[in-house]
Design a protein around this motif. Structure first.
Motif, PDB file in Angstrom:
ATOM      1  N   MET A  20      -9.102   5.764  18.520  1.00 36.13           N
ATOM      2  CA  MET A  20     -10.094   6.777  18.151  1.00 36.13           C
ATOM      3  C   MET A  20     -10.617   6.518  16.742  1.00 36.13           C
ATOM      4  N   ILE A  21     -11.818   7.012  16.468  1.00 38.41           N
ATOM      5  CA  ILE A  21     -12.474   6.778  15.186  1.00 38.41           C
ATOM      6  C   ILE A  21     -11.616   7.249  14.028  1.00 38.41           C
ATOM      7  N   GLY A  22     -11.053   8.439  14.163  1.00 40.30           N
ATOM      8  CA  GLY A  22     -10.295   9.031  13.068  1.00 40.30           C
ATOM      9  C   GLY A  22      -9.082   8.241  12.654  1.00 40.30           C
ATOM     10  N   HIS A  23      -8.540   7.443  13.558  1.00 43.36           N
ATOM     11  CA  HIS A  23      -7.337   6.686  13.227  1.00 43.36           C
ATOM     12  C   HIS A  23      -7.636   5.580  12.224  1.00 43.36           C
ATOM     13  N   THR A  24      -8.888   5.148  12.160  1.00 41.42           N
ATOM     14  CA  THR A  24      -9.269   4.183  11.126  1.00 41.42           C
ATOM     15  C   THR A  24      -9.865   4.883   9.910  1.00 41.42           C
ATOM     16  N   ARG A  25     -10.564   5.994  10.142  1.00 42.24           N
ATOM     17  CA  ARG A  25     -11.162   6.735   9.028  1.00 42.24           C
ATOM     18  C   ARG A  25     -10.100   7.507   8.240  1.00 42.24           C
ATOM     19  N   TYR A  26      -9.078   7.976   8.946  1.00 42.29           N
ATOM     20  CA  TYR A  26      -7.995   8.746   8.320  1.00 42.29           C
ATOM     21  C   TYR A  26      -6.646   8.127   8.692  1.00 42.29           C
ATOM     22  N   PRO A  27      -6.378   6.926   8.212  1.00 40.68           N
ATOM     23  CA  PRO A  27      -5.156   6.229   8.652  1.00 40.68           C
ATOM     24  C   PRO A  27      -3.872   6.946   8.279  1.00 40.68           C
ATOM     25  N   HIS A  28      -3.845   7.621   7.137  1.00 37.72           N
ATOM     26  CA  HIS A  28      -2.625   8.328   6.733  1.00 37.72           C
ATOM     27  C   HIS A  28      -2.427   9.597   7.560  1.00 37.72           C
ATOM     28  N   LEU A  29      -3.504  10.314   7.818  1.00 34.14           N
ATOM     29  CA  LEU A  29      -3.406  11.555   8.579  1.00 34.14           C
ATOM     30  C   LEU A  29      -2.906  11.302   9.999  1.00 34.14           C
TER      31      LEU A  29
ATOM     32  N   LYS B  68       3.726  12.950  15.871  1.00 37.35           N
ATOM     33  CA  LYS B  68       2.662  12.030  16.283  1.00 37.35           C
ATOM     34  C   LYS B  68       1.614  11.829  15.202  1.00 37.35           C
ATOM     35  N   ASN B  69       1.506  12.778  14.283  1.00 36.53           N
ATOM     36  CA  ASN B  69       0.603  12.622  13.148  1.00 36.53           C
ATOM     37  C   ASN B  69       1.100  13.506  12.012  1.00 36.53           C
ATOM     38  N   ARG B  70       0.354  13.545  10.923  1.00 37.05           N
ATOM     39  CA  ARG B  70       0.814  14.265   9.723  1.00 37.05           C
ATOM     40  C   ARG B  70       0.143  15.634   9.569  1.00 37.05           C
ATOM     41  N   ALA B  71      -0.492  16.125  10.626  1.00 37.28           N
ATOM     42  CA  ALA B  71      -1.190  17.406  10.572  1.00 37.28           C
ATOM     43  C   ALA B  71      -0.287  18.510  11.105  1.00 37.28           C
TER      44      ALA B  71
ATOM     45  N   MET C  44     -10.200  20.425   5.334  1.00 37.03           N
ATOM     46  CA  MET C  44     -10.988  19.406   6.021  1.00 37.03           C
ATOM     47  C   MET C  44     -10.191  18.106   6.090  1.00 37.03           C
ATOM     48  N   PRO C  45     -10.474  17.254   7.081  1.00 39.48           N
ATOM     49  CA  PRO C  45      -9.690  16.023   7.258  1.00 39.48           C
ATOM     50  C   PRO C  45      -9.684  15.117   6.029  1.00 39.48           C
ATOM     51  N   GLN C  46     -10.818  15.018   5.335  1.00 42.64           N
ATOM     52  CA  GLN C  46     -10.856  14.118   4.187  1.00 42.64           C
ATOM     53  C   GLN C  46      -9.981  14.632   3.052  1.00 42.64           C
ATOM     54  N   VAL C  47      -9.913  15.941   2.895  1.00 40.49           N
ATOM     55  CA  VAL C  47      -9.020  16.513   1.887  1.00 40.49           C
ATOM     56  C   VAL C  47      -7.583  16.148   2.219  1.00 40.49           C
ATOM     57  N   ALA C  48      -7.205  16.302   3.495  1.00 40.99           N
ATOM     58  CA  ALA C  48      -5.852  15.953   3.931  1.00 40.99           C
ATOM     59  C   ALA C  48      -5.564  14.472   3.726  1.00 40.99           C
ATOM     60  N   GLU C  49      -6.515  13.635   4.096  1.00 44.96           N
ATOM     61  CA  GLU C  49      -6.324  12.190   3.943  1.00 44.96           C
ATOM     62  C   GLU C  49      -6.164  11.801   2.481  1.00 44.96           C
ATOM     63  N   ASP C  50      -6.951  12.400   1.612  1.00 47.98           N
ATOM     64  CA  ASP C  50      -6.851  12.091   0.184  1.00 47.98           C
ATOM     65  C   ASP C  50      -5.483  12.472  -0.370  1.00 47.98           C
ATOM     66  N   VAL C  51      -4.976  13.634   0.037  1.00 48.91           N
ATOM     67  CA  VAL C  51      -3.651  14.077  -0.417  1.00 48.91           C
ATOM     68  C   VAL C  51      -2.584  13.085   0.021  1.00 48.91           C
ATOM     69  N   LEU C  52      -2.642  12.691   1.282  1.00 48.57           N
ATOM     70  CA  LEU C  52      -1.638  11.778   1.818  1.00 48.57           C
ATOM     71  C   LEU C  52      -1.756  10.391   1.191  1.00 48.57           C
TER      72      LEU C  52
ATOM     73  N   LYS D 173     -11.293  16.824  16.460  1.00 45.82           N
ATOM     74  CA  LYS D 173     -12.638  16.464  16.001  1.00 45.82           C
ATOM     75  C   LYS D 173     -12.580  15.365  14.950  1.00 45.82           C
ATOM     76  N   ALA D 174     -11.562  15.409  14.077  1.00 47.63           N
ATOM     77  CA  ALA D 174     -11.390  14.339  13.093  1.00 47.63           C
ATOM     78  C   ALA D 174     -11.104  13.017  13.793  1.00 47.63           C
ATOM     79  N   ALA D 175     -10.254  13.059  14.810  1.00 49.55           N
ATOM     80  CA  ALA D 175      -9.900  11.842  15.541  1.00 49.55           C
ATOM     81  C   ALA D 175     -11.113  11.239  16.242  1.00 49.55           C
ATOM     82  N   GLN D 176     -12.036  12.092  16.684  1.00 52.71           N
ATOM     83  CA  GLN D 176     -13.205  11.630  17.437  1.00 52.71           C
ATOM     84  C   GLN D 176     -14.429  11.390  16.560  1.00 52.71           C
ATOM     85  N   GLY D 177     -14.265  11.506  15.249  1.00 50.71           N
ATOM     86  CA  GLY D 177     -15.393  11.282  14.354  1.00 50.71           C
ATOM     87  C   GLY D 177     -16.425  12.387  14.395  1.00 50.71           C
ATOM     88  N   ARG D 178     -15.998  13.621  14.702  1.00 51.01           N
ATOM     89  CA  ARG D 178     -16.908  14.764  14.825  1.00 51.01           C
ATOM     90  C   ARG D 178     -16.658  15.770  13.703  1.00 51.01           C
ATOM     91  N   GLU D 179     -16.417  15.282  12.499  1.00 53.33           N
ATOM     92  CA  GLU D 179     -16.083  16.172  11.383  1.00 53.33           C
ATOM     93  C   GLU D 179     -17.155  17.220  11.121  1.00 53.33           C
TER      94      GLU D 179
END
Length: 678
Positions: free
Chosen positions: A1-10, A22-25, A295-303, A326-332
């Motif tokens: 999924m898109i989000g796994h590359t856009r948000y690799p830490h999340l 399964k993830n950090r959320a 938001m996903p980017q805030v979470a990714e930045d923290v991680l 939605k983050a995983a599918q690139g629908r932020e």
């Protein structure tokens, strides 16, 4: 999924040894009121299952007390009570067996709503109803045993783990600090004695549930309270509960009686994550951070900064159960972002009289009742007005398959939200408008801006339904001199259409009056957008972490060079009727800026000298050069009345239906429910 590359830490899994996330959320704990409601467990099952379906890795429930004396409501201590939880755990695991769900064990201590409440010492909380009963040695042993029993019942109910809350002014945290623990036995006095209770609770829970069960300990990482924990004590506590068997440590910020906001919209995103990062470097188990991560980017930045291993998002999962998906599918841009208004969630939770839900998502906690099902008979629907009510109605109706045309005379959608987003501290309203703009696109709504549609056009348009969401008209008080040049309507003040002088009187101290006072006294960057400014304004020291995290020095609040009077007719204290969890922050901020709040005001006239009044019956002249009118509003119903006169059926929603105290929560809820039934 898109989000796994856009948000690799999340989206990276987390190995706990005996199990894997399964993830950090994380959907963090939040008491919803369903815990005590009739049919609440079935409703909780639907609520949590929808979040599991939305992609979250782990869920923590609202708090359940381990015994009667520790309760704020719900309790888990018997096999019969455990059996009721099965519907919840089974619903979550049926959706996705990989999703972990943990029960929060919350012993409220001195904050429990019972005269039987207990604490290490009989020290009444400023916000508690009762002075707690001092625990005896035998009583302490009972509390520890009850924590362990509650964990065993959670395990029996099918939960994957428990979270033990050791913060916020609840029982465990009152053992930790000297201000509430005045004991001289082995449970009080020196630090090694004060931390013993927390350590023993975790140790006993771990011994009871065995090695293959998640045990989260919620640690008071920064109490936001003078006399709270020092940093070396926080670290020592973290290491102690890790040694006692905690699988994960979750950082928590502030006691409920703290004079520092930590969750309101005026708090910057991820403001406290650096504190979690500092603790993470001291312990060997995964660490959770929280607060204003929406938001996903805030979470990714923290991680990615290494400030946490897991990111907790509680209210954001109320606002949008599909946030992670939605983050995983690139629908932020389709995420219905939490704006941290607290109006329908925490305000309802602490008030106790209304079901917790969400201002921007009224389906939250009503999943079994409010359903947006596809329509079998699509209609052509005209919605007039693109404020909160019109947007909610249009998007829900279109989502269900109706053909919707949305009209607005303005050049942009939003209505009153376009005023709110301009107020420092309310920048998150931009996100709600971004969400609605995207929903208009996704659901194919025919949006017609700059269009003042009239009854002729609507009658000729062949619509099956006409929804009138034309909003409000600001009320103009009928006093002498209301047309004077120094009078400014609040809309003009917020939009900057008219100059504001150096001496200002604000007529009306409701939510809009407070917003205007914030706007005209503000100087410099918005604290909601800048962590350093926020820390200075509220006396927080993130760098040095003094005891409790607070500096103890007066707040450093930059204010515009204005003298401002905030006036109200009522004799109640000014601001009393603002939101329960946020009103005090607004009052505190304006007080720090020397805004003079005056009640019991009768307005007489406005002239070159200023605003003439009687205050509690005594004549008083406010010598001001600007009078900003925030005196309420009236429904704008002319279009509806004309349609009705012509025999054209129309439905009022939002401010056009009820204008008292502009209420987006009520408007969006009403509009969404009507659109769900059309």
């Amino acid at each position: 999924m898109i989000g796994h590359t856009r948000y690799p830490h999340l989206f990276a899994p987390l190995d706990l040894g005996f199990t894997r996330l399964k993830n950090r959320a994380l959907m963090g704990s939040m008491h919803t009121g369903l815990e005590e409601a009739e049919g609440g467990f079935e409703r909780m099952a639907a609520f949590f299952a929808e979040r599991a379906r939305g992609g979250v890795g782990m869920i923590i429930t609202g708090g359940f007390s381990p015994n009667e004396e520790g309760g704020l409501g719900a309790k888990l201590s018997t096999p019969e009570e455990a059996a009721r939880h099965r519907v919840v755990t089974e619903a979550v695991h049926a959706v996705d067996p990989q999703v972990k769900i943990c029960l929060q064990i919350l012993h409220a201590g001195a904050l429990a709503d019972t005269a039987a409440c207990v604490a290490p010492s009989p020290v009444k909380s400023r916000i508690g109803r009762f002075t707690p009963n001092e625990l005896t040695e035998e009583g302490i042993e009972k509390q520890i045993a009850d924590f362990a029993n509650c964990a065993a019942m959670a395990q029996q109910a099918g939960y994957d783990g428990v979270e033990i809350i050791g913060s916020a002014g609840y029982l465990i945290s009152t053992f930790l600090v000297e201000r509430t623990n005045r004991r001289t036995d082995r449970w009080g006095g020196p630090w090694e004695n004060r931390l013993r209770f927390a350590q023993e609770v975790v140790k006993r829970v771990r011994a009871t549930v065995g090695p293959n069960f998640i045990v989260v300990f919620r640690i008071p990482a920064m109490d936001m309270l003078e006399g709270g924990l020092a940093w070396d004590e926080v670290v020592s506590l973290g290491k102690a509960v890790e040694a006692a068997g905690a699988s994960i440590i979750s950082t928590h910020f502030c006691w409920h009686e703290s004079p520092v906001p930590t969750i309101a919209t005026m708090v910057p995103r991820a403001a406290f994550a650096s504190v979690t990062g500092r603790l993470r470097r001291e312990v060997g188990v995964p660490v959770i951070t929280s607060n204003r991560i929406n938001m996903p980017q805030v979470a990714e930045d923290v991680l990615s900064r290494g400030d946490a291993d897991i990111v907790s998002m509680a209210r954001p999962m109320l606002a949008d159960p599909e946030l992670v998906l939605k983050a995983a599918q690139g629908r932020e841009d389709e995420i219905n972002t939490c704006i941290a208004c607290n109006q329908a969630c925490l305000d309802h939770a602490f008030d106790g009289r209304q079901q917790v839900t969400c201002l921007v998502n009224p389906r939250a906690c009503f999943e079994t009742e409010l359903k947006y099902l596809p329509t079998a008979a699509p209609k052509r629907i005209a919605v007039v007005g693109a404020g909160p009510a019109g947007l909610a109605y249009a998007t829900v109706a279109a989502q269900r398959g109706h053909r919707v045309t949305l009209f607005d005379a303005a050049s942009e959608i939003g209505g009153q939200f376009n005023l709110a987003k301009r107020v420092p501290g309310k920048e998150e309203f931009h996100e709600t408008l971004r969400y609605y703009r995207k929903m208009i696109e996704v659901h194919g709504i025919d949006l017609r801006l700059n269009t003042r549609v009239d009854a002729d056009a609507l009658q000729a348009g062949g619509f099956d339904e006409v929804i009138v969401a034309t909003g409000i008209t600001p009320r103009q008080p009928q006093i002498e001199g209301i047309g004077h040049a120094k009078v400014v309507p609040y809309i003009d003040a917020i939009l900057g259409r008219k100059p504001i002088g150096r001496r200002v009187a604000i007529m009306g101290a409701g939510g809009i009056g407070f917003d205007v006072a914030e706007l005209v006294t503000h100087s410099g960057p918005s604290a909601a957008q800048d962590i350093d400014t926020f820390a200075r304004e509220w006396g927080i020291d993130f760098q040095n972490h003094p005891r409790g995290g607070v500096t103890g020095v007066p707040r450093q609040v930059a204010a515009a060079d204005r003298t401002v009077y905030l006036l109200q007719r009522k004799t109640d204290p000014v601001g009393r009727h603002l939101g329960r969890t946020t009103g005090w922050t607004h009052r505190a901020t304006l007080s720090a800026r020397q805004v003079q709040m005056v009640n019991g005001v009768e307005y007489l006239r406005i002239d070159d000298a200023g605003l003439h009044t009687r205050v509690h019956g005594e004549p008083r002249l406010f010598e001001v050069d600007t009078v900003i009118v925030c005196a309420g509003q009236t429904p704008q119903r002319a279009l509806h009345d004309e349609l009705q006169a012509r025999g054209v059926k129309s439905t009022l929603v939002g401010g056009a239906f009820e204008a008292a105290e502009l209420d987006a929560k009520r408007a969006i809820n009403q509009a969404s429910r009507l659109a769900a039934e059309v």
